[in-house]
Design a protein around this motif. Structure first.
Motif, PDB file in Angstrom:
ATOM      1  N   PRO A  58     -40.643 -44.549   2.886  1.00  0.00           N
ATOM      2  CA  PRO A  58     -39.316 -45.113   3.191  1.00  0.00           C
ATOM      3  C   PRO A  58     -38.180 -44.183   2.747  1.00  0.00           C
ATOM      4  O   PRO A  58     -37.140 -44.144   3.380  1.00  0.00           O
ATOM      5  CB  PRO A  58     -39.299 -46.433   2.426  1.00  0.00           C
ATOM      6  CG  PRO A  58     -40.449 -46.405   1.504  1.00  0.00           C
ATOM      7  CD  PRO A  58     -41.430 -45.425   2.007  1.00  0.00           C
ATOM      8  N   LYS A  59     -38.388 -43.425   1.652  1.00  0.00           N
ATOM      9  CA  LYS A  59     -37.335 -42.536   1.144  1.00  0.00           C
ATOM     10  C   LYS A  59     -36.900 -41.508   2.188  1.00  0.00           C
ATOM     11  O   LYS A  59     -35.731 -41.144   2.271  1.00  0.00           O
ATOM     12  CB  LYS A  59     -37.838 -41.806  -0.122  1.00  0.00           C
ATOM     13  CG  LYS A  59     -37.752 -42.643  -1.387  1.00  0.00           C
ATOM     14  CD  LYS A  59     -36.381 -42.460  -2.056  1.00  0.00           C
ATOM     15  CE  LYS A  59     -36.094 -43.497  -3.118  1.00  0.00           C
ATOM     16  NZ  LYS A  59     -36.155 -44.887  -2.671  1.00  0.00           N
ATOM     17  N   GLN A  60     -37.868 -41.038   2.990  1.00  0.00           N
ATOM     18  CA  GLN A  60     -37.559 -40.031   4.007  1.00  0.00           C
ATOM     19  C   GLN A  60     -36.653 -40.581   5.097  1.00  0.00           C
ATOM     20  O   GLN A  60     -36.064 -39.831   5.849  1.00  0.00           O
ATOM     21  CB  GLN A  60     -38.849 -39.524   4.646  1.00  0.00           C
ATOM     22  CG  GLN A  60     -39.477 -38.413   3.874  1.00  0.00           C
ATOM     23  CD  GLN A  60     -40.661 -37.817   4.605  1.00  0.00           C
ATOM     24  OE1 GLN A  60     -40.899 -38.120   5.775  1.00  0.00           O
ATOM     25  NE2 GLN A  60     -41.396 -36.986   3.913  1.00  0.00           N
ATOM     26  N   HIS A  61     -36.608 -41.882   5.198  1.00  0.00           N
ATOM     27  CA  HIS A  61     -35.809 -42.499   6.258  1.00  0.00           C
ATOM     28  C   HIS A  61     -34.573 -43.185   5.713  1.00  0.00           C
ATOM     29  O   HIS A  61     -34.018 -44.063   6.356  1.00  0.00           O
ATOM     30  CB  HIS A  61     -36.662 -43.517   7.024  1.00  0.00           C
ATOM     31  CG  HIS A  61     -37.797 -42.891   7.780  1.00  0.00           C
ATOM     32  ND1 HIS A  61     -37.628 -42.288   8.996  1.00  0.00           N
ATOM     33  CD2 HIS A  61     -39.103 -42.761   7.465  1.00  0.00           C
ATOM     34  CE1 HIS A  61     -38.796 -41.826   9.415  1.00  0.00           C
ATOM     35  NE2 HIS A  61     -39.713 -42.093   8.499  1.00  0.00           N
ATOM     36  N   GLN A  62     -34.174 -42.763   4.496  1.00  0.00           N
ATOM     37  CA  GLN A  62     -33.061 -43.456   3.838  1.00  0.00           C
ATOM     38  C   GLN A  62     -31.794 -43.481   4.697  1.00  0.00           C
ATOM     39  O   GLN A  62     -31.144 -44.503   4.841  1.00  0.00           O
ATOM     40  CB  GLN A  62     -32.769 -42.810   2.474  1.00  0.00           C
ATOM     41  CG  GLN A  62     -31.892 -43.671   1.561  1.00  0.00           C
ATOM     42  CD  GLN A  62     -32.465 -45.082   1.349  1.00  0.00           C
ATOM     43  OE1 GLN A  62     -33.656 -45.254   1.084  1.00  0.00           O
ATOM     44  NE2 GLN A  62     -31.631 -46.095   1.510  1.00  0.00           N
ATOM     45  N   GLU A  63     -31.482 -42.322   5.303  1.00  0.00           N
ATOM     46  CA  GLU A  63     -30.257 -42.231   6.106  1.00  0.00           C
ATOM     47  C   GLU A  63     -30.288 -43.207   7.277  1.00  0.00           C
ATOM     48  O   GLU A  63     -29.316 -43.909   7.553  1.00  0.00           O
ATOM     49  CB  GLU A  63     -30.136 -40.817   6.680  1.00  0.00           C
ATOM     50  CG  GLU A  63     -28.939 -40.052   6.164  1.00  0.00           C
ATOM     51  CD  GLU A  63     -28.963 -38.638   6.676  1.00  0.00           C
ATOM     52  OE1 GLU A  63     -28.197 -38.339   7.605  1.00  0.00           O
ATOM     53  OE2 GLU A  63     -29.792 -37.839   6.175  1.00  0.00           O
ATOM     54  N   GLU A  64     -31.441 -43.216   7.955  1.00  0.00           N
ATOM     55  CA  GLU A  64     -31.581 -44.122   9.101  1.00  0.00           C
ATOM     56  C   GLU A  64     -31.492 -45.574   8.637  1.00  0.00           C
ATOM     57  O   GLU A  64     -30.848 -46.403   9.274  1.00  0.00           O
ATOM     58  CB  GLU A  64     -32.921 -43.869   9.799  1.00  0.00           C
ATOM     59  CG  GLU A  64     -33.042 -44.645  11.093  1.00  0.00           C
ATOM     60  CD  GLU A  64     -34.416 -44.520  11.753  1.00  0.00           C
ATOM     61  OE1 GLU A  64     -35.199 -43.620  11.369  1.00  0.00           O
ATOM     62  OE2 GLU A  64     -34.696 -45.336  12.636  1.00  0.00           O
ATOM     63  N   LEU A  65     -32.118 -45.830   7.499  1.00  0.00           N
ATOM     64  CA  LEU A  65     -32.115 -47.191   6.964  1.00  0.00           C
ATOM     65  C   LEU A  65     -30.688 -47.658   6.674  1.00  0.00           C
ATOM     66  O   LEU A  65     -30.299 -48.772   7.032  1.00  0.00           O
ATOM     67  CB  LEU A  65     -32.961 -47.222   5.687  1.00  0.00           C
ATOM     68  CG  LEU A  65     -33.453 -48.587   5.216  1.00  0.00           C
ATOM     69  CD1 LEU A  65     -34.260 -49.287   6.282  1.00  0.00           C
ATOM     70  CD2 LEU A  65     -34.292 -48.442   3.943  1.00  0.00           C
ATOM     71  N   ASP A  66     -29.898 -46.777   6.049  1.00  0.00           N
ATOM     72  CA  ASP A  66     -28.496 -47.125   5.748  1.00  0.00           C
ATOM     73  C   ASP A  66     -27.736 -47.445   7.031  1.00  0.00           C
ATOM     74  O   ASP A  66     -26.978 -48.404   7.093  1.00  0.00           O
ATOM     75  CB  ASP A  66     -27.798 -45.976   5.015  1.00  0.00           C
ATOM     76  CG  ASP A  66     -28.358 -45.788   3.610  1.00  0.00           C
ATOM     77  OD1 ASP A  66     -29.029 -46.720   3.116  1.00  0.00           O
ATOM     78  OD2 ASP A  66     -28.142 -44.705   3.029  1.00  0.00           O
ATOM     79  N   ARG A  87     -26.086 -51.027   8.420  1.00  0.00           N
ATOM     80  CA  ARG A  87     -24.707 -51.148   8.900  1.00  0.00           C
ATOM     81  C   ARG A  87     -24.685 -51.861  10.250  1.00  0.00           C
ATOM     82  O   ARG A  87     -23.863 -52.730  10.498  1.00  0.00           O
ATOM     83  CB  ARG A  87     -24.088 -49.755   9.074  1.00  0.00           C
ATOM     84  CG  ARG A  87     -23.050 -49.412   8.032  1.00  0.00           C
ATOM     85  CD  ARG A  87     -22.680 -47.964   8.120  1.00  0.00           C
ATOM     86  NE  ARG A  87     -21.642 -47.674   9.100  1.00  0.00           N
ATOM     87  CZ  ARG A  87     -21.475 -46.486   9.690  1.00  0.00           C
ATOM     88  NH1 ARG A  87     -22.296 -45.486   9.419  1.00  0.00           N
ATOM     89  NH2 ARG A  87     -20.504 -46.304  10.540  1.00  0.00           N
ATOM     90  N   LEU A  88     -25.613 -51.467  11.128  1.00  0.00           N
ATOM     91  CA  LEU A  88     -25.706 -52.102  12.442  1.00  0.00           C
ATOM     92  C   LEU A  88     -25.982 -53.597  12.305  1.00  0.00           C
ATOM     93  O   LEU A  88     -25.367 -54.423  12.973  1.00  0.00           O
ATOM     94  CB  LEU A  88     -26.818 -51.488  13.292  1.00  0.00           C
ATOM     95  CG  LEU A  88     -26.729 -50.027  13.696  1.00  0.00           C
ATOM     96  CD1 LEU A  88     -27.738 -49.734  14.792  1.00  0.00           C
ATOM     97  CD2 LEU A  88     -25.337 -49.670  14.161  1.00  0.00           C
ATOM     98  N   ALA A  89     -26.918 -53.918  11.417  1.00  0.00           N
ATOM     99  CA  ALA A  89     -27.270 -55.330  11.224  1.00  0.00           C
ATOM    100  C   ALA A  89     -26.040 -56.116  10.796  1.00  0.00           C
ATOM    101  O   ALA A  89     -25.826 -57.246  11.245  1.00  0.00           O
ATOM    102  CB  ALA A  89     -28.391 -55.448  10.187  1.00  0.00           C
ATOM    103  N   GLY A  90     -25.209 -55.516   9.952  1.00  0.00           N
ATOM    104  CA  GLY A  90     -23.985 -56.169   9.497  1.00  0.00           C
ATOM    105  C   GLY A  90     -23.022 -56.433  10.642  1.00  0.00           C
ATOM    106  O   GLY A  90     -22.508 -57.543  10.800  1.00  0.00           O
ATOM    107  N   VAL A  91     -22.807 -55.416  11.461  1.00  0.00           N
ATOM    108  CA  VAL A  91     -21.893 -55.528  12.595  1.00  0.00           C
ATOM    109  C   VAL A  91     -22.387 -56.587  13.576  1.00  0.00           C
ATOM    110  O   VAL A  91     -21.635 -57.458  14.015  1.00  0.00           O
ATOM    111  CB  VAL A  91     -21.750 -54.161  13.303  1.00  0.00           C
ATOM    112  CG1 VAL A  91     -21.086 -54.312  14.650  1.00  0.00           C
ATOM    113  CG2 VAL A  91     -20.951 -53.205  12.448  1.00  0.00           C
ATOM    114  N   LEU A  92     -23.666 -56.528  13.884  1.00  0.00           N
ATOM    115  CA  LEU A  92     -24.242 -57.490  14.828  1.00  0.00           C
ATOM    116  C   LEU A  92     -24.197 -58.906  14.257  1.00  0.00           C
ATOM    117  O   LEU A  92     -23.946 -59.868  14.983  1.00  0.00           O
ATOM    118  CB  LEU A  92     -25.678 -57.095  15.187  1.00  0.00           C
ATOM    119  CG  LEU A  92     -25.816 -55.796  15.993  1.00  0.00           C
ATOM    120  CD1 LEU A  92     -27.266 -55.300  15.967  1.00  0.00           C
ATOM    121  CD2 LEU A  92     -25.349 -55.986  17.430  1.00  0.00           C
TER     122      LEU A  92
END
Ligand code: GTP
Ligand code: MG
Length: 354
Positions: free
Chosen positions: A144-152, A156-161
């Motif tokens: 999961p650490k390797q995908h931290q940027e995507e996760l962040d 953000r998308l989940a928040g907007v939606l």
């Protein structure tokens, strides 16, 4: 580039589709998506065609899909609707503000904002589902650490939606934009609202609930256009002087369907450059800002490969001076290199060598 006509059933999508694509006699049949091309009317092409008297004149074109209306609460209808929407590059969301007794509204009453929200909700949920599943996969994945940027970004998308706002309303940098591209999010697609109003409101664009709809659209930066599909049908039946007179009576300068086609073109961020000659006058469609060399590639890959220079004249200069010879005399003939971003309305001749 493909435009999708979306909305609830019986709002006038097929009526607009047939007007846009001028194939009024090819019955479309219920229940299936329909694809056709729309010619983008352009008086500049008319002028050039008059000037050069070419054998062929070609206007810019877009593809349009007429997507069957989303039936509220139907699971199966919803998934085929969403699949069709995914195919489109931009969405024209048609909303009904006219009353007809023979075809009652599916929700039993006319309420433009309610309808818009119904459709938007469907798109938001589909995106949110995708976002949540991806977040889950990253979190339960091996690294999961390797995908931290995507996760962040996904959080953000989940928040907007979650706030019932489209992903398109989020400011994204280039890197983020690229990261999200493969998801084909539905609420990231450019969208335009087309309100199908009563005939008598074609000129003033009034309809009930207008204020709320405009507010909704402004918050999301969505252009709104009003049209009457029925009246447009009547205009399309007429020709020449009769047509002009009818439009004069209505107090409009051009058919709404032409406004709609042009607005859709802009919505997609598209511009036209022109090539001229005795054989053909043609509008070529490119994305705004495309460098000359790639623009040349639209015509032929050899021209892109062997690109030397672009000879460029502004349409307005040719229009003002009336001939290429005069434009040259005035020193308005330019030579541009491969990185030059071709502008809307430029007449271009590419020099190349292969
Ligand atoms: N009065 C009036 N009737 C319209 C207008 N636009 C469409 N209609 C009528 O409403 C009915 C439905 O229009 P369609 O264009 O078939 O609706 P649709 O959105 O394609 O519907 P689905 O394909 O079922 O999703 C047709 O009988 C049209 O003639 C309009 O502007 N005014
Ligand atoms: Mg239809």
């Amino acid at each position: 580039m493909q435009l999708g006509l979306i909305g609830l059933p019986l709002v006038g999508k097929t009526a607009l589709f047939e007007l846009l694509t001028e194939n009024r006699n090819q019955g479309t049949g219920q229940g299936r998506a329909n694809l056709a091309t729309v010619r983008i009317p352009d008086w500049r092409i008319d002028f050039l065609s008059e000037l050069y008297q070419p054998q062929k004149t070609a206007y810019a074109q877009l593809e349009v899909i007429d997507i069957p209306g989303l039936v509220p609460g139907s699971e199966k209808g919803s998934s085929s609707f969403l699949n069709a929407v995914r195919e489109a590059d931009a969405l024209i969301h048609v909303v009904r503000a006219f009353e007809v007794e023979e075809f009652p509204h599916v929700e039993g009453s006319i309420d433009a904002l309610r309808d818009i929200e119904l459709i938007n909700y469907e798109l938001l949920l589909a995106d949110l589902d995708l976002v949540e599943r991806r977040i889950e996969r990253i979190k339960t994945g091996k690294k999961p650490k390797q995908h931290q940027e995507e996760l962040d970004l996904l959080e953000r998308l989940a928040g907007v939606l979650g706030d019932e706002m489209p992903i398109a309303s989020l400011e994204l940098n280039d890197e983020e934009d690229i990261m999200l591209r493969s998801f084909q999010f539905l609420t990231m697609k450019p969208m335009m609202l087309v309100v199908n109003v009563e005939e008598e409101h074609v000129r003033d664009g009034r309809f009930s609930g207008r204020e709320e709809v405009l507010e909704f659209a402004e918050e999301r930066d969505i252009p709104v256009l009003t049209i009457s599909a029925r009246l447009e049908g009547e205009i399309a039946e007429l020709e020449g002087e009769e047509k002009q007179l009818f439009m004069q009576e209505l107090g409009i300068e051009e058919p709404g369907i032409i406004r709609l086609a042009r607005a859709a073109y802009r919505l997609l961020g598209l511009i036209s450059f022109f090539t001229v000659g005795d054989d053909e006058v043609k509008a070529w469609t490119i994305s705004e800002g495309l460098p000359a060399r790639q623009a040349a590639g639209k015509i032929h890959s050899d021209i892109e490969r062997g690109f030397i220079r672009a000879e460029v004249v502004n349409f307005n200069d040719l229009y003002t001076y009336g001939s290429m010879a005069r434009v040259r005399e005035e020193g308005l003939f330019r030579l541009e290199g491969k990185d030059y971003p071709v502008q809307d309305g430029e007449i271009v001749h590419f020099r190349f060598n292969v």
